[in-house]
Write a protein that holds these residues in place. Structure first.
Motif, short mmCIF file in Angstrom:
data_model
loop_
_atom_site.label_atom_id
_atom_site.label_comp_id
_atom_site.label_asym_id
_atom_site.label_seq_id
_atom_site.Cartn_x
_atom_site.Cartn_y
_atom_site.Cartn_z
N GLY A 1 -68.79 -50.67 1.07
CA GLY A 1 -67.55 -50.57 1.14
C GLY A 1 -66.80 -51.60 0.95
O GLY A 1 -67.38 -52.69 0.41
N ASP A 2 -65.46 -51.38 0.93
CA ASP A 2 -64.42 -52.57 0.41
C ASP A 2 -63.85 -53.11 1.76
O ASP A 2 -63.06 -52.41 2.35
N TYR A 3 -64.06 -54.45 1.97
CA TYR A 3 -63.39 -54.83 3.28
C TYR A 3 -61.75 -54.95 3.22
O TYR A 3 -61.33 -54.68 4.27
N ARG A 4 -61.07 -55.23 2.03
CA ARG A 4 -59.64 -55.09 1.97
C ARG A 4 -59.19 -53.82 2.39
O ARG A 4 -58.21 -53.58 3.11
N LYS A 5 -59.78 -52.70 1.67
CA LYS A 5 -59.29 -51.28 2.05
C LYS A 5 -59.69 -50.94 3.46
O LYS A 5 -58.90 -50.24 4.25
N SER A 6 -60.69 -51.47 3.88
CA SER A 6 -61.10 -51.28 5.36
C SER A 6 -60.04 -51.57 6.37
O SER A 6 -59.72 -50.98 7.13
N ILE A 7 -59.78 -53.06 6.03
CA ILE A 7 -58.69 -53.71 7.01
C ILE A 7 -57.27 -52.86 6.82
O ILE A 7 -56.68 -52.75 7.79
N GLU A 8 -57.04 -52.62 5.76
CA GLU A 8 -55.63 -51.96 5.37
C GLU A 8 -55.67 -50.64 6.15
O GLU A 8 -54.79 -50.17 6.81
N ARG A 9 -56.73 -49.85 5.95
CA ARG A 9 -57.00 -48.60 6.78
C ARG A 9 -57.07 -48.72 8.20
O ARG A 9 -56.11 -47.84 8.85
N ALA A 10 -57.54 -49.68 8.60
CA ALA A 10 -57.58 -49.87 10.02
C ALA A 10 -56.29 -50.35 10.69
O ALA A 10 -55.75 -49.65 11.62
N ARG A 11 -55.27 -51.13 9.68
CA ARG A 11 -53.87 -51.28 10.17
C ARG A 11 -53.06 -50.19 9.96
O ARG A 11 -52.27 -49.77 10.99
N ASP A 12 -53.20 -49.28 9.03
CA ASP A 12 -52.58 -48.17 8.86
C ASP A 12 -52.84 -47.19 10.12
O ASP A 12 -51.96 -46.47 10.70
N GLY A 13 -54.13 -46.91 10.44
CA GLY A 13 -54.41 -46.08 11.56
C GLY A 13 -54.00 -46.61 12.80
O GLY A 13 -53.61 -45.68 13.58
N THR A 14 -53.88 -48.07 13.14
CA THR A 14 -53.38 -48.35 14.23
C THR A 14 -51.70 -48.08 14.51
O THR A 14 -51.09 -47.53 15.20
N LYS A 15 -50.84 -48.31 13.22
CA LYS A 15 -49.70 -47.92 12.94
C LYS A 15 -49.60 -46.51 13.45
O LYS A 15 -48.41 -46.09 14.19
N LEU A 16 -50.35 -45.71 12.95
CA LEU A 16 -49.95 -44.12 13.05
C LEU A 16 -50.44 -43.76 14.66
O LEU A 16 -49.42 -43.06 15.00
N ALA A 17 -51.41 -44.36 15.00
CA ALA A 17 -51.72 -44.23 16.59
C ALA A 17 -50.78 -44.57 17.63
O ALA A 17 -50.25 -43.80 18.36
N GLU A 18 -50.14 -45.86 17.05
CA GLU A 18 -48.93 -46.37 18.00
C GLU A 18 -47.80 -45.32 17.96
O GLU A 18 -46.94 -45.04 18.92
N SER A 19 -47.57 -44.71 16.67
CA SER A 19 -46.31 -43.83 16.60
C SER A 19 -46.41 -42.31 17.29
O SER A 19 -45.83 -42.07 17.70
N LEU A 20 -47.92 -41.98 17.32
CA LEU A 20 -48.16 -40.65 17.94
C LEU A 20 -48.03 -40.90 19.55
O LEU A 20 -47.52 -40.22 19.95
N VAL A 21 -48.50 -41.90 19.89
CA VAL A 21 -48.49 -42.31 21.27
C VAL A 21 -47.00 -42.41 21.81
O VAL A 21 -46.78 -41.86 22.74
N VAL A 22 -46.24 -43.13 21.08
CA VAL A 22 -44.79 -43.47 21.48
C VAL A 22 -44.36 -42.00 21.31
O VAL A 22 -43.35 -41.82 22.33
N ALA A 23 -44.37 -41.23 20.34
CA ALA A 23 -43.61 -39.90 20.41
C ALA A 23 -44.22 -38.97 21.53
O ALA A 23 -43.30 -38.40 22.28
#
Length: 157
Positions: free
Chosen positions: A97-119
């Motif tokens: 795997g690619d560590y940079r992409k993995s960190i980006e995906r984790a960050r994007d996933g966290t933002k998405l999860a937070e926005s869905l929880v807030v909604a």
């Protein structure tokens, strides 16, 4: 689906429900499809048909391979090293795997999860406010707008 040239008519019905992708929320797939998954390169690869549940969600990921897919490939994942090892016709296949992409995906996933929880919290709060307004309309008669002491109230000495 569009990038793979697939349409809704290509999906089979499913009764699966995902829980815990986003804390407190669940998701029902729009269908499922069986696709060939290939690991390796043109000189040394392994291919297996895998069932995918298709969800209509924004996500940092295009596909998630769970235990059934890894078992089908008899793959050994190592999450800390971002590697998967599996056997192929010519020996061991290692996917890195690619560590940079993995960190980006984790960050994007966290933002998405937070926005869905807030909604979802906003929807629940709106429901509670609406129920409270309905209850207060039923409890308070229209002609009485303020609290008044009862005639039986005793005065302090």
């Amino acid at each position: 689906m569009t990038k793979l040239g697939l349409e809704a008519k290509d999906l089979e019905p499913t009764r699966t429900t995902f829980h815990g992708i986003v804390p407190g929320l669940s998701c029902s797939p729009i269908g499922r499809i069986r696709l060939d998954v290939l690991f390796g390169d043109s000189s040394h690869f392994r291919r297996e048909p895998i069932w995918f549940e298709v969800v209509d969600l924004s996500s940092a990921y295009h596909a998630l391979l769970g235990r059934p897919a890894l078992a089908r490939f008899m793959a050994v994942p190592h999450y800390a090293y971002l590697k998967i090892k599996l056997s192929g016709l010519k020996g061991l296949i290692t996917i890195t795997g690619d560590y940079r992409k993995s960190i980006e995906r984790a960050r994007d996933g966290t933002k998405l999860a937070e926005s869905l929880v807030v909604a979802e919290e906003r929807r629940q709060l709106d429901r509670i406010v609406a129920l409270a307004q309905e209850a207060s309309a039923v409890l308070v008669p229209a002609d009485e707008t303020s609290l008044k002491p009862s005639k039986e109230t005793k005065k302090r000495r």
